[in-house]
Design a protein around this motif. Structure first.
Motif, PDB file in Angstrom:
ATOM      1  N   SER A 119      32.035 124.193 154.382  1.00  0.00           N
ATOM      2  CA  SER A 119      30.491 123.842 154.065  1.00  0.00           C
ATOM      3  C   SER A 119      30.405 124.131 152.545  1.00  0.00           C
ATOM      4  O   SER A 119      29.959 123.657 151.814  1.00  0.00           O
ATOM      5  CB  SER A 119      29.572 124.518 154.745  1.00  0.00           C
ATOM      6  OG  SER A 119      29.765 126.149 154.583  1.00  0.00           O
ATOM      7  N   SER A 120      31.193 125.257 151.936  1.00  0.00           N
ATOM      8  CA  SER A 120      31.039 125.415 150.496  1.00  0.00           C
ATOM      9  C   SER A 120      31.899 124.324 149.776  1.00  0.00           C
ATOM     10  O   SER A 120      31.254 124.059 148.707  1.00  0.00           O
ATOM     11  CB  SER A 120      31.819 126.673 150.245  1.00  0.00           C
ATOM     12  OG  SER A 120      31.001 127.854 150.849  1.00  0.00           O
ATOM     13  N   ILE A 121      32.884 123.684 150.210  1.00  0.00           N
ATOM     14  CA  ILE A 121      33.409 122.673 149.670  1.00  0.00           C
ATOM     15  C   ILE A 121      32.607 121.421 149.594  1.00  0.00           C
ATOM     16  O   ILE A 121      32.609 120.717 148.611  1.00  0.00           O
ATOM     17  CB  ILE A 121      34.776 122.302 150.266  1.00  0.00           C
ATOM     18  CG1 ILE A 121      35.974 123.474 150.044  1.00  0.00           C
ATOM     19  CG2 ILE A 121      35.521 121.017 149.597  1.00  0.00           C
ATOM     20  CD1 ILE A 121      37.102 123.542 150.879  1.00  0.00           C
ATOM     21  N   ALA A 122      32.071 121.275 150.740  1.00  0.00           N
ATOM     22  CA  ALA A 122      31.163 119.873 150.962  1.00  0.00           C
ATOM     23  C   ALA A 122      30.027 120.065 149.829  1.00  0.00           C
ATOM     24  O   ALA A 122      29.752 119.116 149.378  1.00  0.00           O
ATOM     25  CB  ALA A 122      30.774 119.899 152.210  1.00  0.00           C
ATOM     26  N   PHE A 123      29.235 121.067 149.865  1.00  0.00           N
ATOM     27  CA  PHE A 123      28.126 121.257 149.108  1.00  0.00           C
ATOM     28  C   PHE A 123      28.469 121.326 147.523  1.00  0.00           C
ATOM     29  O   PHE A 123      27.887 120.655 146.772  1.00  0.00           O
ATOM     30  CB  PHE A 123      27.269 122.431 149.394  1.00  0.00           C
ATOM     31  CG  PHE A 123      26.653 122.361 150.722  1.00  0.00           C
ATOM     32  CD1 PHE A 123      26.070 121.075 150.906  1.00  0.00           C
ATOM     33  CD2 PHE A 123      26.498 123.287 151.643  1.00  0.00           C
ATOM     34  CE1 PHE A 123      25.392 121.098 152.225  1.00  0.00           C
ATOM     35  CE2 PHE A 123      25.896 123.332 152.773  1.00  0.00           C
ATOM     36  CZ  PHE A 123      25.263 122.171 153.277  1.00  0.00           C
ATOM     37  N   THR A 124      29.731 121.560 147.211  1.00  0.00           N
ATOM     38  CA  THR A 124      30.206 121.762 145.730  1.00  0.00           C
ATOM     39  C   THR A 124      30.402 120.257 145.502  1.00  0.00           C
ATOM     40  O   THR A 124      30.237 119.920 144.363  1.00  0.00           O
ATOM     41  CB  THR A 124      31.407 122.593 145.807  1.00  0.00           C
ATOM     42  OG1 THR A 124      30.982 124.051 146.096  1.00  0.00           O
ATOM     43  CG2 THR A 124      31.864 122.669 144.327  1.00  0.00           C
TER      44      THR A 124
END
Length: 337
Positions: A119-124
């Protein structure tokens, strides 16, 4: 002519609904007697399988390639394993008038869990931030969390963790760290297979965690968890978590700016440094808290959904920033107010 405003849809993760469904099922039909022993044994096996898969899927090379951006990664790790725990310790003042001791233990535990990766990758990515940095930061956090989370839990929770002791660290080393390291060692031979069958492996991952949640809450229901958590206490927990998330989102964004990070790096720091991993935290809680795991995982489950909803809104707004869209940023002139 004004364009119609788009309605913002907050993401309610279907998987979170499935997790809540397991809580309801455990409440209505908790495992007892022989069934409880079978569920507990199966849960122990799937937790080991989960961390074996985590080790086999996580690219150590990818994480080590990001060492050159050490300031960013150090900042994220400090937020995850220093600032979060300090805020968790500060929340001790909420006991007993706002949080029960058991809920506070779960609240503190969520502050010790590593950051998320996916999710960190997706939102970034949505916010047009530094995606490679988010990948590396999440990988570092997961790797170090295998060691730091149990150690911090033993030190900070102590006897309040429901039977916590140094034996818990040994238990987690055998049940979690050993399978994880085995997965890392075998990654060279099975990594390709896992990459080709991501969908099937994803079902195994999520199905295993559903079983872990059902087992943990079954034990809690039998022990009378819902007599310990009233609606006012639950609302108080949500309020405390909302404040925690708001503080970390603000600190990671404005603090990174004060440290001189560029916009793309600030986005990676904000999303990787303010989030907590449900996938890593749930199995750890079942090992560390044993029969008290149901109360320990409740704050983490609530925080996980809250962070998804709030970060989705922030990511969409960041994606419309002039710096992200390439539009010229207005500069105030001498006569500007």
């Amino acid at each position: 002519m004004t364009r119609p405003r788009r309605r913002l849809r907050l993401p309610v993760d279907p998987y979170i609904l499935a997790l809540l469904g397991m809580v309801v099922l455990a409440t209505l039909l908790p495992a007892r007697g022989v069934a409880a022993e079978a569920a507990s044994g199966a849960s122990t096996v799937v937790v080991g399988l989960l961390f074996f898969l985590y080790g086999a899927k996580l690219s150590t090379r990818e994480a080590l390639d990001g060492v050159r951006h050490w300031r960013l990664h150090t900042t994220v790790l400090a937020c995850t394993f220093v600032v979060f725990p300090l805020l968790g310790l500060a929340a001790r003042g909420l006991v007993p008038w706002l949080l029960t001791p058991a809920l506070y233990s779960g609240f503190l535990f969520l502050c010790l869990v590593p950051s998320t990766i996916q999710s960190s990758i997706a939102f970034t990515s949505i916010a047009k931030g530094n995606v490679p940095a988010a990948i590396c930061a999440g990988s570092f956090s997961s790797l170090l969390g295998m060691v730091l989370t149990p150690l911090l839990a033993v030190v900070l929770l102590g006897s309040s963790g429901g039977g916590f002791s140094a034996d818990s660290a040994l238990k987690i080393a055998l049940q979690l760290l050993a399978p994880f390291l085995a997965g890392q060692l075998l990654r060279r031979w099975i990594g390709g297979f896992l990459a080709r069958h991501k969908r099937i492996i994803g079902f195994v991952d999520r199905g295993s965690i559903l079983l872990v949640v059902y087992t943990a809450f079954s034990q809690g229901v039998v022990a009378g968890i819902w007599q310990q958590v009233t609606w006012p206490r639950l609302l108080a927990l949500l309020a405390a978590e909302a404040v925690l998330l708001a503080v970390m989102l603000s600190l990671t964004w404005y603090g990174a700016a004060r440290m001189g990070f560029a916009r793309a790096d600030r986005i990676a720091i904000q999303f990787a440094g303010s989030k907590k991993s449900l996938a890593a935290g749930l199995p750890m809680a079942t090992v560390l808290f044993a029969s008290h795991a149901s109360l320990a995982v409740l704050p983490l489950m609530l925080f996980h959904q809250m962070q998804l909803m709030v970060c989705a809104v922030i990511a969409k707004r960041r994606s419309r920033d002039p710096e992200a869209t390439g539009e010229p940023v207005p500069v105030a002139g001498p006569g500007a107010a």
